[in-house]
Structure formats: C-alpha cells, structure tokens
Design an enzyme around this catalytic site. Structure first.
Site, PDB file in Angstrom:
ATOM      1  N   ARG A  83       0.860  -1.186   0.000  1.00 46.93           N
ATOM      2  CA  ARG A  83       0.000   0.000   0.000  1.00 46.93           C
ATOM      3  C   ARG A  83       0.890   1.228   0.000  1.00 46.93           C
ATOM      4  NH1 ARG A  83      -2.002   0.150   6.379  1.00 46.93           N
ATOM      5  NH2 ARG A  83       0.026  -0.355   7.220  1.00 46.93           N
ATOM      6  N   ASN A 126      -4.412   7.621   4.177  1.00 44.47           N
ATOM      7  CA  ASN A 126      -3.927   6.966   5.390  1.00 44.47           C
ATOM      8  C   ASN A 126      -2.427   7.125   5.495  1.00 44.47           C
ATOM      9  OD1 ASN A 126      -4.736   5.004   7.657  1.00 44.47           O
ATOM     10  ND2 ASN A 126      -2.881   4.106   6.795  1.00 44.47           N
ATOM     11  N   GLU A 127      -2.015   7.730   6.566  1.00 43.84           N
ATOM     12  CA  GLU A 127      -0.575   7.853   6.837  1.00 43.84           C
ATOM     13  C   GLU A 127       0.220   8.176   5.573  1.00 43.84           C
ATOM     14  OE1 GLU A 127       0.671   4.394   9.060  1.00 43.84           O
ATOM     15  OE2 GLU A 127      -0.062   5.264  10.913  1.00 43.84           O
ATOM     16  N   CYS A 146       7.790  13.363 -11.124  1.00 42.93           N
ATOM     17  CA  CYS A 146       8.182  13.925  -9.829  1.00 42.93           C
ATOM     18  C   CYS A 146       9.460  14.748  -9.976  1.00 42.93           C
ATOM     19  CB  CYS A 146       8.353  12.818  -8.787  1.00 42.93           C
ATOM     20  SG  CYS A 146       6.764  12.173  -8.224  1.00 42.93           S
ATOM     21  N   GLU A 185      -5.295   6.246  16.000  1.00 42.68           N
ATOM     22  CA  GLU A 185      -5.054   4.799  16.090  1.00 42.68           C
ATOM     23  C   GLU A 185      -4.197   4.509  17.307  1.00 42.68           C
ATOM     24  OE1 GLU A 185      -3.214   2.961  12.711  1.00 42.68           O
ATOM     25  OE2 GLU A 185      -4.448   4.065  11.285  1.00 42.68           O
ATOM     26  N   GLU A 201      -2.299  -8.331   8.651  1.00 40.17           N
ATOM     27  CA  GLU A 201      -2.608  -7.813   9.991  1.00 40.17           C
ATOM     28  C   GLU A 201      -3.558  -8.708  10.775  1.00 40.17           C
ATOM     29  OE1 GLU A 201      -3.462  -3.685   8.983  1.00 40.17           O
ATOM     30  OE2 GLU A 201      -1.397  -3.172   9.524  1.00 40.17           O
ATOM     31  N   LYS A 202      -3.531  -9.995  10.446  1.00 41.59           N
ATOM     32  CA  LYS A 202      -4.458 -10.902  11.134  1.00 41.59           C
ATOM     33  C   LYS A 202      -4.105 -11.099  12.601  1.00 41.59           C
ATOM     34  CE  LYS A 202      -2.227 -15.083   9.303  1.00 41.59           C
ATOM     35  NZ  LYS A 202      -1.256 -14.334   8.464  1.00 41.59           N
TER      36      LYS A 202
HETATM   37  C1  GLA Z   1      -0.776   2.059  10.768  1.00 36.71           C
HETATM   38  C2  GLA Z   1      -1.870   2.031   9.714  1.00 36.71           C
HETATM   39  C3  GLA Z   1      -2.922   1.019   9.976  1.00 36.71           C
HETATM   40  C4  GLA Z   1      -2.339  -0.266  10.509  1.00 36.71           C
HETATM   41  C5  GLA Z   1      -1.529   0.031  11.745  1.00 36.71           C
HETATM   42  C6  GLA Z   1      -0.964  -1.197  12.400  1.00 36.71           C
HETATM   43  O1  GLA Z   1      -0.969   2.953  11.767  1.00 36.71           O
HETATM   44  O2  GLA Z   1      -2.482   3.276   9.543  1.00 36.71           O
HETATM   45  O3  GLA Z   1      -3.616   0.775   8.763  1.00 36.71           O
HETATM   46  O4  GLA Z   1      -1.541  -0.852   9.534  1.00 36.71           O
HETATM   47  O5  GLA Z   1      -0.452   0.852  11.362  1.00 36.71           O
HETATM   48  O6  GLA Z   1      -0.308  -0.878  13.591  1.00 36.71           O
HETATM   49 ZN    ZN Z   2       6.199  10.189  -9.251  1.00 39.59          ZN
END
Ligand code: GLA
Ligand code: ZN
Length: 683
Positions: A120, A158-159, A169, A310, A358-359
C-alpha cells in the site's frame, strides 16, 4: 489562551472507536456479522468508526464501475445505532486494475526502479492520472454521503508517506526549485555546487542522485512534503466544495522523518496521529515520557486538542516483540493521550482481520468474535469512563514552556557530515535531556518548530539548533529581551536554511543573544567523558560534578554581562566555560556547551523550574513513575494521575476541592492507584 475549543465533530463527547473494515466480511459469507459489530460497538461505548480506509477495490471494482451498496448499508447501520462515521478517502491503496492499466502511477525508487503492484502507500503523488482517479472517487463519495446523518469527519487517505522519483516527480521538483531560486546561479550558490565540480549547467540535470550535496538533500525533503500537501489539497477539493461543514483530518505518524507535519497544519481542520508505544520493551517511564512528548507535539501543531486516531487495544504485529499490555495499562495509556489534549481514543482496529498481514494485530474484537475477552472488557470499561468526561471536550492544556523540535533542523543534522556522524540523537536530546525532566516535574510543554510564535511562552528550549532560518535569531532575541528565558546547546547556530555555514563565527546569528563565540567543537568517542564543574554559588543550585559526552563546544565569552556558570574539568580546555547565561533586556539566554549526563539535565531543569517559578500541573510530591497532567475548560480543572509502574502508588492530595471526575465523589486525603492504574480528578 483559549480555555475551550468547540468539538471537532458534531459529537459533544470524547470520541471512542477505531478503524472498521466491514468490507472484509461480506454478509454472504459471514451473515449477521455486521449486526454483531453494531451490538458489540454499543457494548464497548463506541461512538465513531473510521470506514473505507483501504476500500477502493470494493468501491470501484472495475474502472468507472462503482459499488456503494455495501457502504450505504454500513453508514445506515451506523446511523441507526447512533455511531458516527469518519469516512475515509481510499487513496492509501490502489486497486489492481488501476495499477495494471496505468503503470505510470506506480512509484519509482531513488535508483529508478518502478515498484510492482502490492502493499500500500505506493502511488506517485504527482501523477495526473492518479490525481484524476482520486478526485473522481472522492467526488462520488462526497456527493453520495454529503447529507448522510452518519458522516461526521473525513479521514483523508492513510498515513501519507514515502517518495517517488519518477520523471513526473523530477520535473515537479525542478519546477519547485525554479520557484525557490529563480536562477541556476542562485541554486548553485545555495547548494555550494562548485565543490567537487557539482555545478549544474541545466535544470534538467537535477535529481536526487547525490547525497553529498546537502542543500539538495534538504530541498528534496522539503519538496516531498510540499508535494504531499499539494496532493492532499487536491484530494480534499471536492470534499471542501460539497461538504463544507465536515471537518477534515489525516492520520500522522508522530515524528515520522519523511514529512514536515507543520506544513499540514493549515490543510487539516483537526490534527490526529497513530500512536504505538513499545510498552514493556524498555522502561515504562521512558516509553511514557517519549509518548507524552509526541502527544504534546500533536497538540502543539494547532495549539488545540487533537485526536488519537489509532492505537492498539493489545499488541501490534510489526515490532520484533510485542508483549501484551498488562491489565490497566490500556486505560492509563489511553487516558495519557486525553491528558495531553486528545479528544479521542481510537483504535486500529475494531475487528481482527481473518487473513493477510494484519491478522495478528490487536483489535477490540478478537477472532473468537465475542465480548468475553480481557481486551474487550478493558476497552468497554474505558468507553464507559470516557462517556463521563464530556467536560474535557475542547479543554485546553495551559502551557508556559516550549521545546523547539524542528523537522528541517533534524533533516539537516542527519545529512551533515561532521566531527560526529553517529549518535547525533536530535530527537532524543529534545525528548530525553530536556522534555523528560520537565515531564517528571509535571511541567506542561508545547513542542514547536522554530517558526512558531514565541510570545505565549516564558521558557523556550532549543536543543541543537544547528540550522537557524532567517528571522529566527531575531525572534529569539526579542523573546529574551521581553523577559523570556532561552536555553540552547552545543552544535547550534552553524548553518542557514540552505545548510551553508555562517561565516562570522558560531553560533552565527545567535551570538548576540547568547553573548558567546564557539570557536571549536570537540567530540568524544563513546567511551570517553569530559567533566563539567559548576561555579560556586550557582544560581540554579548545581553542585555536583557532571559527566559530558559526545559533544563539547569550546566557547569564548563575548558579552560584558555573560556569567560563566560551569567550566570544563579536564583536558587542554579545562577551566573554559561549559555553561553560560547572558542577561539581556528583561530575560536571559543559557548556553549549554556540552552534552551532559541525565543528572545534569535533571538538576539544571529543576533549577530553572524553581528560578522561573514555572507552573506545574501538580506542585505536591508524587512517587516515582506517576505522571500528572492538567486540562482546563474555563470552568473546571482536570487532573490526570497516571501510574506507569507495575506497583501500587499513593499520592497525598490535601486539596479538599478535588473530586473524582468519574464518580463525582470527593477525593480523600490520599489517592491510591493500582499497578498501571490512573485517575481523573476535577476541581
Ligand atoms: C498504521 C496504519 C494502519 C495499521 C496500523 C498497524 O498505523 O495506519 O492501517 O496498519 O499501522 O499498527
Ligand atoms: Zn512520481
């Protein structure tokens, strides 16, 4: 200081919830599971969940073919149960069809290798195709759910993180540089490229292939931040247009070195971060102190409450070893975030996924699927507690002290090749040497960068201020002249914003405020020590002899007023100043010339707290391992007592006005905290 800020969502309660991925559990294969989720969420006191974070392949299974049915159903269910949705844009992971059809959106590494699809956070932030795809899906989401009663907040991507070196770029970087420098002549000077024949004759020659050009390394990092912010602005354009009243946030990663989070402050309506302390892997106090530092950083970004977006209810799955949180610690660690200004305690993840990476990552609901687990019960108990703390929503953290922890300074320190290329420890110096003693004395602190307003503070500590950007020295001087106390250290005032050394003696533009000249810096191998000997009748009460390690600046006193408060005890520079103070206007500026042991840091900071009569969250004594934090909503003071040890702790209160914020009962003369226990008192 404003005492109370409005809630970030329409919810007038502290938020409790977490990442929710119902799309992993299709009702065809797992009938009733979504209903179970709703029942369990109510039991756990959940009032918000983050949905859709990695759902692009479910939302747009084929190009241009959208399927919102499942999300309609989920949002309706949430609304029916009075649970809000923190609705995500799905840009954090792209579907396979997209990566296959548009390979140009896949990231390219620094050595020119294009990523394969998988994992991802692997897309190019510049790509017009990716930007168009993101805008389309985000527009669809906003159009469809703008009036949905569950929609409370936007969780953007996300992050955000990483970088891309594709041709697009690189072109964008060159355009960014043209804007910054206008001419190649200026750029060549700023980057000192005549060195080793690095001069650029054409903009097209510029790319991040040469880490020996420190100005280039620095500007590339600045560009990556700006490009990511630009991508986020692009993402949120349709959301701002279609849902102007819905707050926007994106989850940050603490002191993640890849992005300067200060640049996200104005794009986000509310700051949030993902906190995963390594509990039980080193001393709990060290973990708690570092986590407190990062909470304070997140609160300081907007100088208002933030969200803990989180955290794990139990273990993570990406540390080498991730012990279970001992009973009680989940509550105390969560309340620690609230104590430092969080208006939310949220988790990754609501329900443990059944397969894939992440199971085995902790979750509120374990694979067993019911509520009769230790973790669920602790989460539910906390949820019940949070419901009783509405008074904290928006409450401020009154602060008089700031520590400057500056991303660009950190980047520059990391890149420079100097007398010491190991254990530079910038973050550790800010947090362990200076924040930790304040934290142990319950003195509240903001963590700011060097461009922030200094007027709100009485004490500003700027450790290892290697880079001094234009205007900063003047602002620090004004701060001191108006009565502030400045503390800075060895290895400060060496370079300007381009990593060019100051030419008129170190610490460069900080010389007038500090009244010193640092002629040389000695660095010691890890097994050697210097000695620091305090002067007699020390104003901060320093008496002992202290050990200095790693860095020792050899300084000369320049100002008439400057007092030498300690000298070196050994070697050819024995007797030379190791600690000075310059009284200037109504204030004073300290220079700590060497990296001293923890005892020095503790004694020095304790002396300053006494000298400046800094307000502490709790002036009474506390047993070791207990942290006290304070929030105030204009009417009430909330005191958090947090025990980070595995032993019971007793605190003498002697404050008849204090009540337990959860029960309303008058607090007695002594507060007893169980191992890893915590209490919230109000007055
Ligand atoms: C990050 C991500 C989440 C998950 C957690 C696991 O913070 O944003 O999707 O992967 O890590 O700790
Ligand atoms: Zn690029």
């Amino acid at each position: 200081m404003i005492d109370r800020f409005p809630p970030v969502t329409r919810i007038p309660h502290l938020l409790h919830g977490g990442d929710y991925n119902p799309e992993q559990w299709s009702p065809r294969k797992y009938p009733d599971l979504w209903d179970q989720d709703m029942r369990l969420m109510k039991l756990a006191g959940v009032n918000i969940v983050s949905v859709g974070i990695f759902s692009w392949a479910q939302l747009e299974p084929l190009e241009g073919r959208f399927d919102f049915g499942w999300l309609d159903r989920i949002l309706d269910l949430l609304a029916e149960h009075g649970i809000a949705a923190n609705l995500a844009t799905p840009s954090g992971a792209k579907p396979n069809w997209m990566a296959a059809k548009y390979p140009q959106i896949r990231r390219v590494t620094a050595d020119g290798h294009r990523d394969l699809q998988g994992g991802r956070h692997n897309h190019c932030y510049t790509s017009p195709v990716y930007r168009a795809k993101v805008k389309k899906i985000n527009t669809r989401l906003a159009q469809r759910y703008k009036d949905h009663p569950a929609l409370a907040m936007w969780h953007i991507s996300n992050e955000y993180g990483g970088e891309c070196h594709c041709d697009l770029c690189k072109e964008a970087f060159r355009a960014w540089l043209r804007k910054r420098y206008r001419t190649l002549e200026e750029l060549n000077h700023a980057w000192w490229t005549t060195f080793w024949s690095h001069r650029y004759q054409d903009w097209s020659q510029i790319e991040l292939i040469d880490r020996s050009v420190h100005g280039l390394v620095l500007d590339w990092k600045r560009f990556v931040t700006d490009q990511t912010v630009d991508f986020m602005r692009h993402e949120i354009e349709p959301l701002r247009r279609l849902t102007p009243g819905i707050p926007i946030t994106t989850n940050m990663m603490g002191t993640y070195p890849g992005l300067n989070y200060w640049k996200f402050r104005d794009v986000c309506d509310v700051v949030c971060w993902d906190s995963y302390p390594g509990w039980h892997t080193e001393s709990e106090m060290k973990t708690a102190s570092w986590t407190a530092f990062v909470h304070d950083l997140n609160r300081s970004l907007k100088r208002r409450p933030f969200l803990l977006m989180e955290s794990t209810p139990s273990q993570v799955n990406w540390q080498q070893v991730s012990p279970l949180k001992r009973p009680g610690l989940h509550r105390t660690a969560s309340l620690q975030a609230v104590a430092h200004g969080a208006d939310a305690v949220m988790y990754f993840q609501w329900r443990k996924s059944r397969g894939s990476a992440e199971k085995f990552h902790g979750a509120v609901v374990d694979h067993v699927g019911h509520e009769h687990t230790r973790v669920f019960q602790e989460v539910a108990a906390l949820g019940a507690d949070l419901k009783k703390l509405d008074g904290l929503v928006g409450a401020s953290n009154p602060v008089e002290t700031a520590i400057i922890y500056d991303w660009e300074n950190g980047w520059a320190l990391e890149a420079e090749q100097g007398p010491r290329n190991t254990n530079k420890d910038y973050a550790r110096t800010c947090s362990r040497d200076f924040y930790d003693p304040l934290w142990k004395h319950h003195v509240p602190v903001d963590i700011i960068d060097m461009d922030q307003e200094l007027a709100p503070y009485r004490l500003v500590i700027a450790p290892m201020l290697y880079m001094v950007r234009p205007g900063v020295a003047q602002r620090l001087q004004t701060f001191v002249e108006r009565g502030g106390t400045l503390v800075t250290t060895y290895f400060s005032g060496l370079v300007n914003e381009s990593d060019l050394c100051f030419l008129d003696g170190f610490p460069g533009p900080l010389k007038p405020v500090l009244g010193i000249w640092a002629e040389e810096t000695d660095v010691l191998p890890d097994d050697r020590e210097q000695m620091v000997v305090p002067a007699a009748g020390h104003p901060l009460g320093l008496k002992a002899r202290y050990a200095a390690r790693h860095y020792c600046d050899l300084i000369h006193v320049k100002g008439d007023q400057v007092r030498v408060l300690a000298t070196y005890g050994r070697d050819f520079y024995a007797g030379r100043p190791a600690l000075t103070v310059n009284p200037l206007g109504c204030g004073q500026a300290y220079y700590i010339a060497s990296r001293n042991d923890q005892r020095f840091c503790d004694d020095f900071m304790a002396g300053l707290i006494r000298q400046l009569k800094l307000r502490r969250n709790w002036a009474g004594t506390t047993p070791p391992g207990v942290s006290v934090q304070r929030r105030n909503n204009g009417k009430q003071d909330f005191l958090f007592f947090l025990n980070f040890t595995d032993a019971p702790r007793t605190i003498r209160l002697n404050r008849p006005t204090l009540r337990d914020a959860l029960t309303g009962k008058k607090a007695g003369a002594a507060l007893k905290l169980p191992p890893y226990g915590s209490a919230v008192l109000a007055s």
